[in-house]
Design a protein around this motif. Structure first.
Motif, PDB file in Angstrom:
ATOM      1  N   GLY A 107       0.819  -1.205   0.000  1.00 23.47           N
ATOM      2  CA  GLY A 107       0.000   0.000   0.000  1.00 23.47           C
ATOM      3  C   GLY A 107       0.850   1.251   0.000  1.00 23.47           C
ATOM      4  N   VAL A 108       1.944   1.266   0.803  1.00 25.71           N
ATOM      5  CA  VAL A 108       2.847   2.416   0.830  1.00 25.71           C
ATOM      6  C   VAL A 108       3.488   2.615  -0.538  1.00 25.71           C
ATOM      7  CG1 VAL A 108       5.001   3.295   1.815  1.00 25.71           C
ATOM      8  CG2 VAL A 108       3.289   2.236   3.297  1.00 25.71           C
ATOM      9  N   ASP A 109       3.945   1.550  -1.152  1.00 29.24           N
ATOM     10  CA  ASP A 109       4.595   1.668  -2.472  1.00 29.24           C
ATOM     11  C   ASP A 109       3.603   2.155  -3.521  1.00 29.24           C
ATOM     12  OD1 ASP A 109       6.909   0.777  -1.346  1.00 29.24           O
ATOM     13  OD2 ASP A 109       6.628  -1.326  -1.959  1.00 29.24           O
ATOM     14  N   ALA A 110       2.325   1.752  -3.406  1.00 26.26           N
ATOM     15  CA  ALA A 110       1.322   2.202  -4.370  1.00 26.26           C
ATOM     16  C   ALA A 110       1.093   3.703  -4.247  1.00 26.26           C
ATOM     17  CB  ALA A 110       0.011   1.447  -4.151  1.00 26.26           C
ATOM     18  N   VAL A 111       1.069   4.226  -3.015  1.00 27.32           N
ATOM     19  CA  VAL A 111       0.889   5.674  -2.831  1.00 27.32           C
ATOM     20  C   VAL A 111       2.111   6.423  -3.331  1.00 27.32           C
ATOM     21  CG1 VAL A 111       0.644   7.492  -1.105  1.00 27.32           C
ATOM     22  CG2 VAL A 111      -0.686   5.401  -0.894  1.00 27.32           C
ATOM     23  N   ALA A 112       3.306   5.977  -2.965  1.00 26.37           N
ATOM     24  CA  ALA A 112       4.529   6.680  -3.338  1.00 26.37           C
ATOM     25  C   ALA A 112       4.757   6.671  -4.842  1.00 26.37           C
ATOM     26  CB  ALA A 112       5.721   6.051  -2.630  1.00 26.37           C
ATOM     27  N   ALA A 113       4.204   5.697  -5.550  1.00 23.13           N
ATOM     28  CA  ALA A 113       4.403   5.619  -7.000  1.00 23.13           C
ATOM     29  C   ALA A 113       3.595   6.674  -7.751  1.00 23.13           C
ATOM     30  CB  ALA A 113       4.038   4.229  -7.497  1.00 23.13           C
ATOM     31  N   GLN A 114       2.585   7.305  -7.111  1.00 21.80           N
ATOM     32  CA  GLN A 114       1.737   8.296  -7.771  1.00 21.80           C
ATOM     33  C   GLN A 114       2.355   9.684  -7.659  1.00 21.80           C
ATOM     34  OE1 GLN A 114      -2.129   8.066  -6.023  1.00 21.80           O
ATOM     35  NE2 GLN A 114      -2.374   5.866  -6.441  1.00 21.80           N
ATOM     36  N   PRO A 115       2.038  10.577  -8.599  1.00 22.78           N
ATOM     37  CA  PRO A 115       2.455  11.977  -8.436  1.00 22.78           C
ATOM     38  C   PRO A 115       1.845  12.548  -7.160  1.00 22.78           C
ATOM     39  CG  PRO A 115       1.671  11.562 -10.662  1.00 22.78           C
ATOM     40  CD  PRO A 115       1.325  10.349  -9.854  1.00 22.78           C
ATOM     41  N   ARG A 116       2.520  13.513  -6.589  1.00 22.01           N
ATOM     42  CA  ARG A 116       2.057  14.038  -5.306  1.00 22.01           C
ATOM     43  C   ARG A 116       0.648  14.573  -5.389  1.00 22.01           C
ATOM     44  NH1 ARG A 116       5.171  18.425  -1.425  1.00 22.01           N
ATOM     45  NH2 ARG A 116       3.534  18.516   0.198  1.00 22.01           N
ATOM     46  N   ALA A 117       0.312  15.221  -6.500  1.00 22.80           N
ATOM     47  CA  ALA A 117      -1.029  15.822  -6.624  1.00 22.80           C
ATOM     48  C   ALA A 117      -2.115  14.758  -6.675  1.00 22.80           C
ATOM     49  CB  ALA A 117      -1.099  16.689  -7.881  1.00 22.80           C
ATOM     50  N   ALA A 118      -1.755  13.544  -7.108  1.00 22.48           N
ATOM     51  CA  ALA A 118      -2.755  12.483  -7.235  1.00 22.48           C
ATOM     52  C   ALA A 118      -2.917  11.674  -5.952  1.00 22.48           C
ATOM     53  CB  ALA A 118      -2.372  11.558  -8.391  1.00 22.48           C
ATOM     54  N   ARG A 119      -2.126  11.957  -4.936  1.00 21.46           N
ATOM     55  CA  ARG A 119      -2.195  11.186  -3.702  1.00 21.46           C
ATOM     56  C   ARG A 119      -3.321  11.711  -2.832  1.00 21.46           C
ATOM     57  NH1 ARG A 119       4.232  11.831  -2.464  1.00 21.46           N
ATOM     58  NH2 ARG A 119       4.980  10.928  -4.431  1.00 21.46           N
ATOM     59  N   ALA A 120      -4.401  10.994  -2.782  1.00 24.42           N
ATOM     60  CA  ALA A 120      -5.559  11.412  -1.984  1.00 24.42           C
ATOM     61  C   ALA A 120      -5.270  11.213  -0.508  1.00 24.42           C
ATOM     62  CB  ALA A 120      -6.790  10.618  -2.384  1.00 24.42           C
ATOM     63  N   PRO A 121      -5.681  12.162   0.340  1.00 22.96           N
ATOM     64  CA  PRO A 121      -5.461  12.007   1.781  1.00 22.96           C
ATOM     65  C   PRO A 121      -6.048  10.710   2.317  1.00 22.96           C
ATOM     66  CG  PRO A 121      -6.079  14.257   1.290  1.00 22.96           C
ATOM     67  CD  PRO A 121      -6.244  13.511   0.009  1.00 22.96           C
ATOM     68  N   ALA A 122      -7.213  10.313   1.811  1.00 21.40           N
ATOM     69  CA  ALA A 122      -7.809   9.065   2.299  1.00 21.40           C
ATOM     70  C   ALA A 122      -6.921   7.872   1.964  1.00 21.40           C
ATOM     71  CB  ALA A 122      -9.198   8.889   1.694  1.00 21.40           C
ATOM     72  N   GLN A 123      -6.309   7.920   0.790  1.00 24.66           N
ATOM     73  CA  GLN A 123      -5.421   6.821   0.406  1.00 24.66           C
ATOM     74  C   GLN A 123      -4.183   6.781   1.303  1.00 24.66           C
ATOM     75  OE1 GLN A 123      -3.837   7.205  -3.563  1.00 24.66           O
ATOM     76  NE2 GLN A 123      -3.451   4.991  -3.759  1.00 24.66           N
ATOM     77  N   ILE A 124      -3.661   7.968   1.628  1.00 26.86           N
ATOM     78  CA  ILE A 124      -2.493   8.029   2.507  1.00 26.86           C
ATOM     79  C   ILE A 124      -2.864   7.520   3.896  1.00 26.86           C
ATOM     80  CG2 ILE A 124      -0.852   9.575   3.626  1.00 26.86           C
ATOM     81  CD1 ILE A 124      -0.996  11.330   1.128  1.00 26.86           C
ATOM     82  N   ARG A 125      -4.063   7.980   4.388  1.00 33.97           N
ATOM     83  CA  ARG A 125      -4.483   7.516   5.714  1.00 33.97           C
ATOM     84  C   ARG A 125      -4.648   5.984   5.739  1.00 33.97           C
ATOM     85  NH1 ARG A 125      -8.131  11.904   4.987  1.00 33.97           N
ATOM     86  NH2 ARG A 125      -7.412  13.766   6.107  1.00 33.97           N
ATOM     87  N   GLY A 126      -5.175   5.428   4.656  1.00 39.00           N
ATOM     88  CA  GLY A 126      -5.352   3.980   4.600  1.00 39.00           C
ATOM     89  C   GLY A 126      -4.015   3.241   4.653  1.00 39.00           C
ATOM     90  N   ALA A 127      -3.006   3.773   3.901  1.00 37.56           N
ATOM     91  CA  ALA A 127      -1.688   3.144   3.917  1.00 37.56           C
ATOM     92  C   ALA A 127      -1.052   3.238   5.301  1.00 37.56           C
ATOM     93  CB  ALA A 127      -0.779   3.799   2.883  1.00 37.56           C
ATOM     94  N   VAL A 128      -1.235   4.433   5.948  1.00 41.67           N
ATOM     95  CA  VAL A 128      -0.688   4.597   7.296  1.00 41.67           C
ATOM     96  C   VAL A 128      -1.372   3.655   8.275  1.00 41.67           C
ATOM     97  CG1 VAL A 128      -0.497   6.222   9.217  1.00 41.67           C
ATOM     98  CG2 VAL A 128       0.034   6.988   6.898  1.00 41.67           C
ATOM     99  N   GLN A 129      -2.717   3.510   8.137  1.00 42.44           N
ATOM    100  CA  GLN A 129      -3.460   2.648   9.040  1.00 42.44           C
ATOM    101  C   GLN A 129      -3.011   1.186   8.908  1.00 42.44           C
ATOM    102  OE1 GLN A 129      -5.645   3.551  11.478  1.00 42.44           O
ATOM    103  NE2 GLN A 129      -5.498   1.372  12.056  1.00 42.44           N
ATOM    104  N   HIS A 130      -2.753   0.758   7.690  1.00 46.40           N
ATOM    105  CA  HIS A 130      -2.279  -0.611   7.492  1.00 46.40           C
ATOM    106  C   HIS A 130      -0.921  -0.835   8.165  1.00 46.40           C
ATOM    107  CE1 HIS A 130      -5.038  -1.063   3.736  1.00 46.40           C
ATOM    108  NE2 HIS A 130      -5.651  -1.414   4.859  1.00 46.40           N
ATOM    109  N   MET A 131      -0.092   0.198   8.134  1.00 47.28           N
ATOM    110  CA  MET A 131       1.177   0.077   8.854  1.00 47.28           C
ATOM    111  C   MET A 131       0.930   0.034  10.362  1.00 47.28           C
ATOM    112  SD  MET A 131       3.749  -0.213   6.783  1.00 47.28           S
ATOM    113  CE  MET A 131       5.112   0.179   7.871  1.00 47.28           C
ATOM    114  N   PHE A 132      -0.088   0.822  10.825  1.00 46.02           N
ATOM    115  CA  PHE A 132      -0.451   0.780  12.242  1.00 46.02           C
ATOM    116  C   PHE A 132      -0.838  -0.637  12.674  1.00 46.02           C
ATOM    117  CE2 PHE A 132      -1.950   5.474  12.421  1.00 46.02           C
ATOM    118  CZ  PHE A 132      -0.634   5.881  12.542  1.00 46.02           C
ATOM    119  N   ASP A 133      -1.562  -1.328  11.793  1.00 44.90           N
ATOM    120  CA  ASP A 133      -2.146  -2.624  12.173  1.00 44.90           C
ATOM    121  C   ASP A 133      -1.113  -3.716  12.397  1.00 44.90           C
ATOM    122  OD1 ASP A 133      -4.602  -1.444  11.964  1.00 44.90           O
ATOM    123  OD2 ASP A 133      -4.993  -2.146   9.919  1.00 44.90           O
ATOM    124  N   VAL A 134       0.142  -3.471  11.978  1.00 49.07           N
ATOM    125  CA  VAL A 134       1.163  -4.510  12.117  1.00 49.07           C
ATOM    126  C   VAL A 134       1.640  -4.622  13.563  1.00 49.07           C
ATOM    127  CG1 VAL A 134       3.453  -5.279  11.367  1.00 49.07           C
ATOM    128  CG2 VAL A 134       1.899  -4.190   9.732  1.00 49.07           C
TER     129      VAL A 134
END
Length: 573
Positions: A125-152
């Protein structure tokens, strides 16, 4: 029941009773020692699991920085790659350690396996967000990637909890310190989560959303609760100097500097001011302050592990002491039984055995005599005199038997060569003939004499002739097999009866003997070397039973034929 058996039985019962008691004590000490070792191992594994949770938490920093950067540079990607390598190595080492520790809870190993799988999915999930241009990175998508890291991390903490509970079961005195250490780990996790909630806003350089603000407030409240549980817990560990210093450092570094730094971002968001930093710069200013929380964790764990190690060493000393005391008791028991047996039981047994042996005519068993001035000593001296008298009688009988045996051997043995003489061969040969006839075995006879033996006597002397006979007898004896009969039949003539040989086999034996005699030089007393040959006559029993005299006549005729045909040869009759 005989005295020896009664004493042995009583000794066995007593030894079993004492050994059972000692075994029970030693088994308890051994179980206690094993439990302390397992508890210490659980503490060390719990510490290792906490370090793994720390590595996973630290990985979120470079991950958040990569998702918040405009165009991630090679250095940012390398920092994330290094962090991932660190997490993987720590989790793999923890999983291997748990797999090699069978006395530890299976739930811990299962939790680590789930954590590794969840971490791999969160990284995608982190790699999928980082692969996008910054303008295309939706906050919800970033929060989801961060949350998945939280869950570990909670999955890793399940292993920490299972291992801590295992250690607390063995070391209840450290339960408070272990609980505070887990609270410190949880505090570090929530502090990390607090920092991660700024990632989306810093990436978009926008104000914090209402959802982010709500999460941040909840996290700050939880952090404050954990702070109180860590610092105000009625725990003897807080009196430790190492723990006290670590708590003071945490108050200054994280709750002073770290939260103030995070509060500045919240204030800037509310005021609509520019942040003046991106997520990577925020992580560089915020993450170091969280290290003070880990110092509290490490101080609490060091306190627990040191205490557990001391307890394990104490259990080991107690086990060693119990083993030494048990061994000393057994040695004392063995010593007492040994003295009793030596002073009372054994002299009686020896005396009884001596009396029985003397009565049965067996005088080989010595009579044990001591300097004791009691009834046992008197009995021993009386037995000694009785045995000496009987020994004298037996010695005379043995000398008589030995003389008879010498006479018998002299009657059966050729005085010069040491082989059987003619009379003894006749008896042995008839016995072998009967056995062969009874069992249907072949029977053969070989006669040989030394060629030109008279010339040896005439030219070299009778001493040389005697030496030739002796050497030929020794040579033939070495060449024959066990059970073959060799005898000097008269003068220079010898006779051989090989075991289980037909005519062909006997001829082979004769050829081997003839060749050996012809090839062996005989050194005479004057240093000269002499070679002699021999002629052989061989015969074997035919289809009908043959007598020894008949075989001898047939073999003698074959010998005569061998001499007639030139000597040093084998002829069959």
């Amino acid at each position: 029941m005989k005295l020896s058996k009664l004493f042995a039985l009583a000794t066995l019962v007593l030894a079993l009773l004492i050994s059972s008691m000692l075994a029970r004590i030693l088994a308890g000490e051994w179980r206690h020692y094993q439990a302390t070792r397992a508890g210490l191992q659980a503490l060390q594994l719990a510490h290792q699991a906490m370090l793994a949770a720390e590595k996973v938490s630290l990985e979120r920093g470079p991950a958040n920085a990569l998702m918040g950067a405009d165009a991630p540079d090679a250095a940012a990607r390398q920092r994330l790659a290094d962090a991932r390598l660190g997490s993987d190595a720590t989790l793999a080492a923890l999983q291997a350690a748990l797999a090699g520790a069978p006395r530890q809870p299976d739930a811990a190993l299962l939790a680590v396996g789930k954590a590794r799988a969840a971490l791999a999915a969160a990284r995608r999930g982190v790699d999928a967000v980082a692969a996008q241009p910054r303008a295309a990175r939706a906050p919800a998508q970033i929060r989801g990637a961060v949350q998945h890291m939280f869950d570990v991390v909670p999955l890793v903490m399940q292993a920490v909890t299972a291992l801590s509970q295992r250690a607390e079961a063995v070391y209840p005195q450290f339960s408070g310190a272990l609980m505070s250490a887990r609270i410190a780990v949880e505090l570090r996790e929530y502090a990390g989560r607090l920092g991660s909630h700024f990632t989306a806003a810093l990436t978009a350089q926008q104000a914090l959303s209402e959802e982010d603000t709500a999460h941040i407030n909840v996290l700050r409240g939880r952090i404050e609760q954990l702070r109180l549980l860590t610092t105000l817990s009625p725990n003897e560990a807080n009196a430790d100097a190492r723990v006290a210093v670590a708590l003071q450092t945490m108050e200054a570094r994280y709750f002073g500097d770290g939260l103030a730094f995070a509060g500045g971002i919240v204030a800037a968001s509310k005021a609509g001011r520019p942040y003046g930093m991106d997520s990577a710069q925020f992580a560089a200013g915020y993450v170091p302050a969280m290290q003070s929380i880990l110092q509290v964790r490490d101080a609490l764990l060091a306190l627990s592990i040191d205490g557990a190690r001391q307890a394990s060493e104490q259990a080991q000393r107690e086990l060693l002491l119990a083993s030494c005391l048990g061994a000393a008791m057994l040695l004392m028991l063995a010593g007492l039984l040994y003295i009793l047996r030596r002073r009372v039981v054994r002299p009686l047994l020896w005396a009884t055995r001596a009396v029985v042996d003397i009565a049965n005519g067996d005088l080989d068993t010595p009579v044990r005599v001591s300097q004791r001035r009691d009834e046992i000593g008197d009995m021993q001296h009386a037995l000694l005199r009785l045995r000496a008298s009987n020994l004298e009688k037996r010695q005379l009988e043995l000398e008589r038997q030995h003389l008879i045996e010498q006479l018998r051997v002299s009657a059966d043995t050729d005085y010069l060569t040491g082989t059987l003489n003619r009379r003894a061969f006749t008896a042995a040969g008839k016995a072998m003939a009967r056995r062969c006839q009874e069992h249907g075995l072949p029977l053969a006879l070989i006669i040989f004499d030394i060629d030109y033996f008279k010339a040896v006597n005439d030219e070299c002397g009778h001493d040389a002739g005697d030496l030739v006979l002796i050497r030929i007898a020794e040579l033939v004896g070495r060449e024959l097999c066990d059970g073959d009969i060799l005898a000097r039949y008269g003068g220079e003539e010898f006779i051989v009866m090989p075991v289980n040989c037909d005519l062909a086999g006997a001829r082979g034996v004769a050829e081997r003997l003839r060749a050996a005699i012809a090839a062996a030089p005989i050194r005479l007393p004057d240093g000269a070397s002499l070679r002699v040959t021999a002629s052989f006559g061989v015969t074997a029993a035919g289809g009908t039973p043959a007598t020894l005299d008949g075989l001898f006549r047939s073999a003698d005729a074959a010998l005569y034929n061998a001499k007639k045909l030139g000597r040093n040869r084998v002829e069959c009759g």
